[in-house]
Motif scaffolding. Structure first.
Motif, short mmCIF file in Angstrom:
data_model
loop_
_atom_site.label_atom_id
_atom_site.label_comp_id
_atom_site.label_asym_id
_atom_site.label_seq_id
_atom_site.Cartn_x
_atom_site.Cartn_y
_atom_site.Cartn_z
N ILE A 100 0.83 -1.21 0.00
CA ILE A 100 0.00 0.00 0.00
C ILE A 100 0.86 1.25 0.00
CG2 ILE A 100 -1.86 1.22 1.14
CD1 ILE A 100 -2.56 -1.61 0.04
N SER A 101 1.81 1.33 0.92
CA SER A 101 2.63 2.54 1.02
C SER A 101 3.42 2.82 -0.26
CB SER A 101 3.56 2.44 2.23
OG SER A 101 4.34 3.60 2.36
N PRO A 102 4.10 1.83 -0.86
CA PRO A 102 4.82 2.12 -2.10
C PRO A 102 3.90 2.60 -3.23
CG PRO A 102 5.61 0.07 -1.16
CD PRO A 102 4.39 0.46 -0.37
N ASP A 103 2.67 2.10 -3.27
CA ASP A 103 1.76 2.52 -4.34
C ASP A 103 1.32 3.97 -4.19
OD1 ASP A 103 0.11 1.82 -6.72
OD2 ASP A 103 -1.53 2.35 -5.34
N GLU A 104 1.36 4.51 -2.98
CA GLU A 104 0.97 5.90 -2.78
C GLU A 104 1.83 6.85 -3.62
OE1 GLU A 104 1.20 6.34 1.43
OE2 GLU A 104 -0.69 5.25 1.79
N ASP A 105 3.09 6.48 -3.85
CA ASP A 105 3.96 7.32 -4.66
C ASP A 105 3.57 7.32 -6.13
OD1 ASP A 105 5.45 7.98 -2.44
OD2 ASP A 105 6.89 6.36 -2.73
N ASN A 106 2.69 6.40 -6.53
CA ASN A 106 2.25 6.35 -7.92
C ASN A 106 1.15 7.35 -8.24
OD1 ASN A 106 4.00 4.22 -8.63
ND2 ASN A 106 2.59 2.71 -7.79
N PHE A 107 0.56 7.97 -7.20
CA PHE A 107 -0.53 8.91 -7.49
C PHE A 107 -0.40 10.25 -6.75
CE2 PHE A 107 -2.21 6.34 -3.94
CZ PHE A 107 -2.62 7.32 -3.05
N ARG A 108 0.51 10.37 -5.78
CA ARG A 108 0.58 11.62 -5.05
C ARG A 108 2.02 12.07 -4.82
NH1 ARG A 108 3.57 9.68 -1.49
NH2 ARG A 108 2.99 8.97 0.60
N GLU A 109 2.16 13.39 -4.71
CA GLU A 109 3.43 13.98 -4.31
C GLU A 109 3.46 14.04 -2.78
OE1 GLU A 109 5.81 14.85 -6.38
OE2 GLU A 109 4.69 14.59 -8.25
N ILE A 110 4.58 13.66 -2.20
CA ILE A 110 4.68 13.73 -0.73
C ILE A 110 4.56 15.17 -0.27
CG2 ILE A 110 6.19 13.35 1.25
CD1 ILE A 110 7.35 10.95 -0.19
N GLU A 111 5.32 16.06 -0.91
CA GLU A 111 5.27 17.47 -0.52
C GLU A 111 3.94 18.07 -0.96
OE1 GLU A 111 7.80 21.64 -0.97
OE2 GLU A 111 8.57 19.78 -1.85
N GLY A 112 3.21 18.61 -0.02
CA GLY A 112 1.92 19.21 -0.31
C GLY A 112 0.74 18.33 -0.01
N SER A 113 0.95 17.02 0.18
CA SER A 113 -0.16 16.16 0.56
C SER A 113 -0.49 16.37 2.04
CB SER A 113 0.19 14.69 0.29
OG SER A 113 0.25 14.45 -1.10
N LEU A 114 -1.75 16.14 2.39
CA LEU A 114 -2.26 16.49 3.71
C LEU A 114 -2.98 15.32 4.35
CD1 LEU A 114 -3.86 19.87 2.63
CD2 LEU A 114 -1.82 19.67 4.06
N ALA A 115 -2.90 15.25 5.66
CA ALA A 115 -3.72 14.32 6.44
C ALA A 115 -4.25 15.06 7.66
CB ALA A 115 -2.92 13.10 6.86
N LEU A 116 -5.53 14.92 7.92
CA LEU A 116 -6.19 15.61 9.02
C LEU A 116 -6.95 14.60 9.86
CD1 LEU A 116 -8.10 18.24 6.80
CD2 LEU A 116 -5.74 18.45 7.61
N LEU A 117 -7.02 14.84 11.15
CA LEU A 117 -7.99 14.18 11.99
C LEU A 117 -9.18 15.12 12.13
CD1 LEU A 117 -5.89 12.58 14.86
CD2 LEU A 117 -6.93 11.43 12.90
#
Length: 223
Positions: A100-117
């Motif tokens: 799952i984690s490696p595939d995240e790099d196939n659709f998003r840029e790390i810089e600028g991505s956000l996670a909120l609670l």
């Protein structure tokens, strides 16, 4: 209310990826909908901890002149888990680490991505079953949300909307200036621009001229 986001109870994680450069909105949706989403669901060590898992794919929206779209956002993912422990365990396994984690790099840029609670307050039921949602993000204080919830409830009834939820947020990854957002469910026969304008005028009267950004999105439920 913002200080009452508790780690022990039900958890709502909101992810706003910044689309991988060169992929585009349609490419992001195709990857999330046909590759990443099914991959997550296929791994019980990951998604078995989820009580819900929904992708919201951003649509075009014409907005009033005094509003703006939340730029560089083509999707909003919302994951609910029973507890912070479940959220942590959904990542603390080989399936997440190796697939799952490696595939995240196939659709998003790390810089600028956000996670909120998000701590959510249901105003009117049905928002998760709506054909489309308005996400309205604000840099607004949380001490008047009870009054705002009452006003949103009135707007839902007056405009035939498909449910509403108010959220108070805590940023856990990235930098995000908006501390509160509404999820407004829209019926299939919607005038999203008119509804956005109505809600915005009510918010101006309630919160004042706080910084506000909008997204219109189509939800696709995986769990």
């Amino acid at each position: 209310m913002a200080d009452s986001i508790a780690p022990a109870g039900p958890v709502k994680l909101v992810i706003l990826p910044r689309t991988r450069i060169g992929l585009g909105r349609s490419g992001l949706r195709k990857h999330l909908e046909t590759v990443h989403g099914p991959m997550v669901v296929s791994e019980p060590d990951v998604s078995g901890r989820f009580s819900s898992y929904v992708h919201h794919y951003v649509q075009d929206l014409a907005v009033p002149a005094d509003l703006a779209i939340l730029q560089d956002r083509d999707a909003v993912t919302i994951i609910r888990t029973p507890s912070m422990a479940d959220l942590g365990l959904s990542k603390a396994n080989a399936a997440y680490r190796d697939r799952i984690s490696p595939d995240e790099d196939n659709f998003r840029e790390i810089e600028g991505s956000l996670a909120l609670l998000a701590e959510e307050f249901e105003v009117a039921s049905g928002v998760d079953d709506a054909a489309c949602k308005l996400f309205i993000f604000r840099n607004a204080a949380s001490d008047r949300l009870d009054e705002w919830a009452s006003k949103v409830g009135e707007l839902v009834l007056a405009n035939g909307l498909h449910g509403a939820v108010i959220n108070v947020t805590k940023t856990i990854e990235g930098q995000f200036p908006y501390s509160q957002f509404d999820e407004i469910g829209l019926p299939a026969t919607r005038d999203s621009t008119a509804i956005a304008a109505i809600i915005h005028q009510a918010a101006l009267a309630h919160f004042g001229a706080v910084e506000t950004r909008l997204l219109l999105a189509e939800p696709v439920r995986f769990i």
